[in-house]
Design an enzyme around this catalytic site. Structure first.
Site, PDB file in Angstrom:
ATOM      1  N   ARG A  30     -25.986  -6.274  -5.186  1.00  0.00           N
ATOM      2  CA  ARG A  30     -26.295  -7.669  -4.905  1.00  0.00           C
ATOM      3  C   ARG A  30     -25.629  -8.019  -3.589  1.00  0.00           C
ATOM      4  O   ARG A  30     -24.514  -7.551  -3.342  1.00  0.00           O
ATOM      5  CB  ARG A  30     -25.706  -8.570  -5.994  1.00  0.00           C
ATOM      6  CG  ARG A  30     -26.366  -8.422  -7.340  1.00  0.00           C
ATOM      7  CD  ARG A  30     -25.483  -8.971  -8.429  1.00  0.00           C
ATOM      8  NE  ARG A  30     -24.333  -8.104  -8.688  1.00  0.00           N
ATOM      9  CZ  ARG A  30     -23.285  -8.455  -9.407  1.00  0.00           C
ATOM     10  NH1 ARG A  30     -23.212  -9.677  -9.877  1.00  0.00           N
ATOM     11  NH2 ARG A  30     -22.302  -7.631  -9.623  1.00  0.00           N
ATOM     12  N   CYS A  51      13.305 -18.021  13.345  1.00  0.00           N
ATOM     13  CA  CYS A  51      12.865 -16.644  13.078  1.00  0.00           C
ATOM     14  C   CYS A  51      13.990 -15.655  13.398  1.00  0.00           C
ATOM     15  O   CYS A  51      14.590 -15.701  14.460  1.00  0.00           O
ATOM     16  CB  CYS A  51      11.630 -16.338  13.930  1.00  0.00           C
ATOM     17  SG  CYS A  51      11.179 -14.599  13.920  1.00  0.00           S
ATOM     18  N   CYS A  54      12.876 -13.310  16.599  1.00  0.00           N
ATOM     19  CA  CYS A  54      12.591 -13.814  17.940  1.00  0.00           C
ATOM     20  C   CYS A  54      13.769 -13.506  18.889  1.00  0.00           C
ATOM     21  O   CYS A  54      14.930 -13.430  18.466  1.00  0.00           O
ATOM     22  CB  CYS A  54      12.347 -15.320  17.908  1.00  0.00           C
ATOM     23  SG  CYS A  54      10.640 -15.776  17.546  1.00  0.00           S
ATOM     24  N   ASN A  76      17.789  -1.705  10.436  1.00  0.00           N
ATOM     25  CA  ASN A  76      17.518  -2.735   9.437  1.00  0.00           C
ATOM     26  C   ASN A  76      18.808  -3.258   8.809  1.00  0.00           C
ATOM     27  O   ASN A  76      19.630  -2.484   8.330  1.00  0.00           O
ATOM     28  CB  ASN A  76      16.609  -2.143   8.356  1.00  0.00           C
ATOM     29  CG  ASN A  76      15.955  -3.200   7.500  1.00  0.00           C
ATOM     30  OD1 ASN A  76      16.547  -4.243   7.223  1.00  0.00           O
ATOM     31  ND2 ASN A  76      14.727  -2.939   7.092  1.00  0.00           N
ATOM     32  N   ASP A  77      18.951  -4.596   8.839  1.00  0.00           N
ATOM     33  CA  ASP A  77      20.152  -5.210   8.265  1.00  0.00           C
ATOM     34  C   ASP A  77      20.187  -5.061   6.743  1.00  0.00           C
ATOM     35  O   ASP A  77      21.225  -5.222   6.120  1.00  0.00           O
ATOM     36  CB  ASP A  77      20.198  -6.703   8.641  1.00  0.00           C
ATOM     37  CG  ASP A  77      20.193  -6.901  10.154  1.00  0.00           C
ATOM     38  OD1 ASP A  77      20.760  -6.033  10.859  1.00  0.00           O
ATOM     39  OD2 ASP A  77      19.630  -7.891  10.634  1.00  0.00           O
ATOM     40  N   HIS A 113       6.280 -14.677  19.174  1.00  0.00           N
ATOM     41  CA  HIS A 113       6.209 -14.906  17.724  1.00  0.00           C
ATOM     42  C   HIS A 113       4.770 -15.139  17.242  1.00  0.00           C
ATOM     43  O   HIS A 113       4.436 -14.886  16.086  1.00  0.00           O
ATOM     44  CB  HIS A 113       7.087 -16.126  17.389  1.00  0.00           C
ATOM     45  CG  HIS A 113       7.233 -16.417  15.940  1.00  0.00           C
ATOM     46  ND1 HIS A 113       8.149 -15.769  15.144  1.00  0.00           N
ATOM     47  CD2 HIS A 113       6.568 -17.297  15.120  1.00  0.00           C
ATOM     48  CE1 HIS A 113       8.053 -16.238  13.896  1.00  0.00           C
ATOM     49  NE2 HIS A 113       7.104 -17.154  13.864  1.00  0.00           N
ATOM     50  N   ASN A 153       3.672  -3.662   7.617  1.00  0.00           N
ATOM     51  CA  ASN A 153       3.076  -4.540   6.611  1.00  0.00           C
ATOM     52  C   ASN A 153       2.707  -5.812   7.325  1.00  0.00           C
ATOM     53  O   ASN A 153       3.586  -6.497   7.845  1.00  0.00           O
ATOM     54  CB  ASN A 153       4.079  -4.881   5.499  1.00  0.00           C
ATOM     55  CG  ASN A 153       4.291  -3.714   4.569  1.00  0.00           C
ATOM     56  OD1 ASN A 153       3.395  -2.916   4.345  1.00  0.00           O
ATOM     57  ND2 ASN A 153       5.488  -3.620   4.038  1.00  0.00           N
ATOM     58  N   SER A 161       7.542 -10.466   4.913  1.00  0.00           N
ATOM     59  CA  SER A 161       8.392 -11.640   4.754  1.00  0.00           C
ATOM     60  C   SER A 161       8.534 -12.457   6.039  1.00  0.00           C
ATOM     61  O   SER A 161       9.044 -13.559   6.018  1.00  0.00           O
ATOM     62  CB  SER A 161       9.772 -11.207   4.262  1.00  0.00           C
ATOM     63  OG  SER A 161      10.297 -10.219   5.126  1.00  0.00           O
ATOM     64  N   HIS A 164       6.582 -12.743  12.408  1.00  0.00           N
ATOM     65  CA  HIS A 164       6.828 -12.193  13.743  1.00  0.00           C
ATOM     66  C   HIS A 164       6.245 -10.764  13.813  1.00  0.00           C
ATOM     67  O   HIS A 164       6.431  -9.986  12.879  1.00  0.00           O
ATOM     68  CB  HIS A 164       8.332 -12.160  14.032  1.00  0.00           C
ATOM     69  CG  HIS A 164       8.638 -11.907  15.470  1.00  0.00           C
ATOM     70  ND1 HIS A 164       9.045 -12.898  16.333  1.00  0.00           N
ATOM     71  CD2 HIS A 164       8.534 -10.778  16.216  1.00  0.00           C
ATOM     72  CE1 HIS A 164       9.212 -12.379  17.550  1.00  0.00           C
ATOM     73  NE2 HIS A 164       8.907 -11.097  17.492  1.00  0.00           N
ATOM     74  N   HIS A 166       5.966  -7.250  13.847  1.00  0.00           N
ATOM     75  CA  HIS A 166       6.959  -6.176  13.735  1.00  0.00           C
ATOM     76  C   HIS A 166       6.523  -5.118  12.736  1.00  0.00           C
ATOM     77  O   HIS A 166       5.675  -5.358  11.885  1.00  0.00           O
ATOM     78  CB  HIS A 166       8.328  -6.738  13.322  1.00  0.00           C
ATOM     79  CG  HIS A 166       8.398  -7.149  11.877  1.00  0.00           C
ATOM     80  ND1 HIS A 166       7.817  -8.300  11.388  1.00  0.00           N
ATOM     81  CD2 HIS A 166       8.969  -6.541  10.798  1.00  0.00           C
ATOM     82  CE1 HIS A 166       8.041  -8.390  10.081  1.00  0.00           C
ATOM     83  NE2 HIS A 166       8.731  -7.329   9.694  1.00  0.00           N
ATOM     84  N   GLN A 168       8.132  -1.170  10.794  1.00  0.00           N
ATOM     85  CA  GLN A 168       9.369  -0.544  10.348  1.00  0.00           C
ATOM     86  C   GLN A 168       9.299   0.962  10.515  1.00  0.00           C
ATOM     87  O   GLN A 168       8.217   1.543  10.588  1.00  0.00           O
ATOM     88  CB  GLN A 168       9.623  -0.871   8.878  1.00  0.00           C
ATOM     89  CG  GLN A 168       9.739  -2.365   8.619  1.00  0.00           C
ATOM     90  CD  GLN A 168      10.180  -2.642   7.198  1.00  0.00           C
ATOM     91  OE1 GLN A 168      11.204  -2.141   6.748  1.00  0.00           O
ATOM     92  NE2 GLN A 168       9.411  -3.427   6.494  1.00  0.00           N
ATOM     93  N   HIS A 281       1.097   9.223   9.427  1.00  0.00           N
ATOM     94  CA  HIS A 281       1.559  10.438   8.760  1.00  0.00           C
ATOM     95  C   HIS A 281       1.577  11.563   9.781  1.00  0.00           C
ATOM     96  O   HIS A 281       0.568  11.821  10.446  1.00  0.00           O
ATOM     97  CB  HIS A 281       0.630  10.799   7.582  1.00  0.00           C
ATOM     98  CG  HIS A 281       0.984  10.073   6.320  1.00  0.00           C
ATOM     99  ND1 HIS A 281       0.055   9.669   5.391  1.00  0.00           N
ATOM    100  CD2 HIS A 281       2.199   9.708   5.830  1.00  0.00           C
ATOM    101  CE1 HIS A 281       0.689   9.069   4.382  1.00  0.00           C
ATOM    102  NE2 HIS A 281       1.970   9.070   4.623  1.00  0.00           N
ATOM    103  N   LYS A 311      -8.903  -7.311  -2.966  1.00  0.00           N
ATOM    104  CA  LYS A 311      -9.091  -6.304  -3.998  1.00  0.00           C
ATOM    105  C   LYS A 311      -7.787  -6.141  -4.769  1.00  0.00           C
ATOM    106  O   LYS A 311      -6.718  -6.090  -4.182  1.00  0.00           O
ATOM    107  CB  LYS A 311      -9.484  -4.981  -3.358  1.00  0.00           C
ATOM    108  CG  LYS A 311      -9.523  -3.844  -4.372  1.00  0.00           C
ATOM    109  CD  LYS A 311     -10.116  -2.582  -3.816  1.00  0.00           C
ATOM    110  CE  LYS A 311     -10.042  -1.456  -4.838  1.00  0.00           C
ATOM    111  NZ  LYS A 311     -10.768  -1.752  -6.099  1.00  0.00           N
TER     112      LYS A 311
HETATM  113 ZN    ZN Z   1       9.761 -14.656  15.759  1.00  0.00          ZN
END
Ligand code: ZN
Length: 339
Positions: A30, A51, A54, A76-77, A113, A153, A161, A164, A166, A168, A281, A311
């Site tokens: 459909r 932020c 920033c 990473n903190d 930002h 992400n 979260s 800005h 970014h 990882q 990868h 999804k």
């Molecule tokens: Zn920022």
């Protein structure tokens, strides 16, 4: 193209992981059932005083970000992996555990930002690529680090979260599950055929020309035959290279071009800042030749029908295997139109 694949339920095999995905094209025959609701795209300021990423702002741990002009990387903190944790293992009957050490970094793609990779100039994305290369090499040369996972992400729906721009980089002493599977399947194919699994796959894809979305001199953007997510794509280098550190300057610019094209197309697809998880990868940094590796970047976007319909991986997907309604080929038609 075997038309059965567009009409009837079937399973497709993922050559990289050895797993199957259930495809049910009759469920989406459909025309689009979901409404394409217009979504208000929040306009963000170029600099947000609250932020943590920033330029010039103070992070949660009290450290001050420099007035960076393009790309900025820091440890990473709230790192999931640390170099200072002790080495131990547990082997008590059926209880098994191993310690894991690593280094986690955050990479700000731009001081602006309000931007995402889709809004950035190709030259600016190339600076991100060059930083990924440098981090892969530097982290990988640490004797403790045997694998470097670069990922992003994007969007609150993916659990991001901070808006800005970014990504990882998590690096660790062992291979994570997904990488382990791909390592094994590429090794097995290379041993049996003396050629790269993804290199041979790409030849077949280029010949079929049904799932190719875009290509430049050095890269192809395609939807893998076995894609799980509705608009999943993969950026694949035409030449077999084990990792991004092997890219020449021309190739890194081509890679940046491919990233720019697909992220822009994503944003236009449902007229929203398109959420996804993306990741690279590539060969482990374990000191082995790893000559069977063919690095690639994947985008796993959750949206299905509109900016507001996503999804869900639930029910059968949790208890059986991944499933999709629209076929990879149908998704390609829509993305190709935009590009
Ligand atoms: Zn920022």
């Amino acid at each position: 193209m075997n038309t059965n694949l567009q009409d009837y339920s079937h399973k497709r095999f993922n050559i990289l992981t050895g797993e199957w995905v259930l495809v049910s094209p009759h469920r989406s025959k459909r025309p689009w059932q979901g409404q394409n609701e217009a979504i208000y795209n929040e306009q963000r300021p170029s600099h947000d005083p609250s932020c943590f990423l920033c330029a010039g702002n103070t992070r949660i741990n009290g450290e001050l970000n420099p007035e960076y002009k393009d790309v900025f990387v820091f440890t990473n903190d709230f790192a999931a992996l640390q170099t200072t944790s002790p080495t131990f293992s547990l082997n008590e009957g059926l209880f098994k555990a191993e310690s894991e050490q690593g280094i986690c970094k955050v990479i700000c793609f731009s001081p602006d930002h309000s931007k995402s990779l889709a809004d950035m100039a190709i030259e600016a994305i190339d600076k991100v690529v060059k930083t990924w290369q440098k981090e892969y090499t530097t982290l990988g040369s640490n004797h403790m680090i045997n694998y470097v996972q670069i990922f992003e992400n994007k969007g609150a729906v993916m659990g991001c979260s901070n808006p800005h721009p970014h990504g990882q980089i998590w690096s660790q002493s062992t291979l994570p599950n997904e990488v382990e599977k791909k390592d094994q399947h590429q090794l097995e194919y290379y041993t049996n055929n003396k050629s790269s699994l993804l290199g041979d796959y790409l030849k077949q894809e280029l010949e079929a020309n049904e799932r190719i979305i875009y290509q430049n001199d050095d890269f192809v953007v395609l939807t893998p035959f076995w894609a799980v997510w509705p608009f999943e794509t993969m950026i694949l280098p035409k030449m077999q290279k084990k990792n991004i550190a092997e890219l020449t300057n021309k190739e890194s610019a081509s890679f940046a071009d491919a990233i720019s094209k697909i992220t822009k197309a994503y944003d236009k697809l449902f007229e929203c800042s398109f959420p996804y998880s993306s990741g690279i990868h590539q060969s482990p940094t374990n000191g082995q030749p790893n000559e069977y590796w063919h690095w690639h970047m994947s985008f796993y976007p959750p949206l299905l029908r509109s900016a507001t319909v996503k999804k869900f991986m639930v029910g059968y997907e949790m208890f059986g295997s991944p499933q999709r309604d629209i076929t990879a080929e149908q998704a390609v038609v829509r993305l190709k139109e935009i590009i």
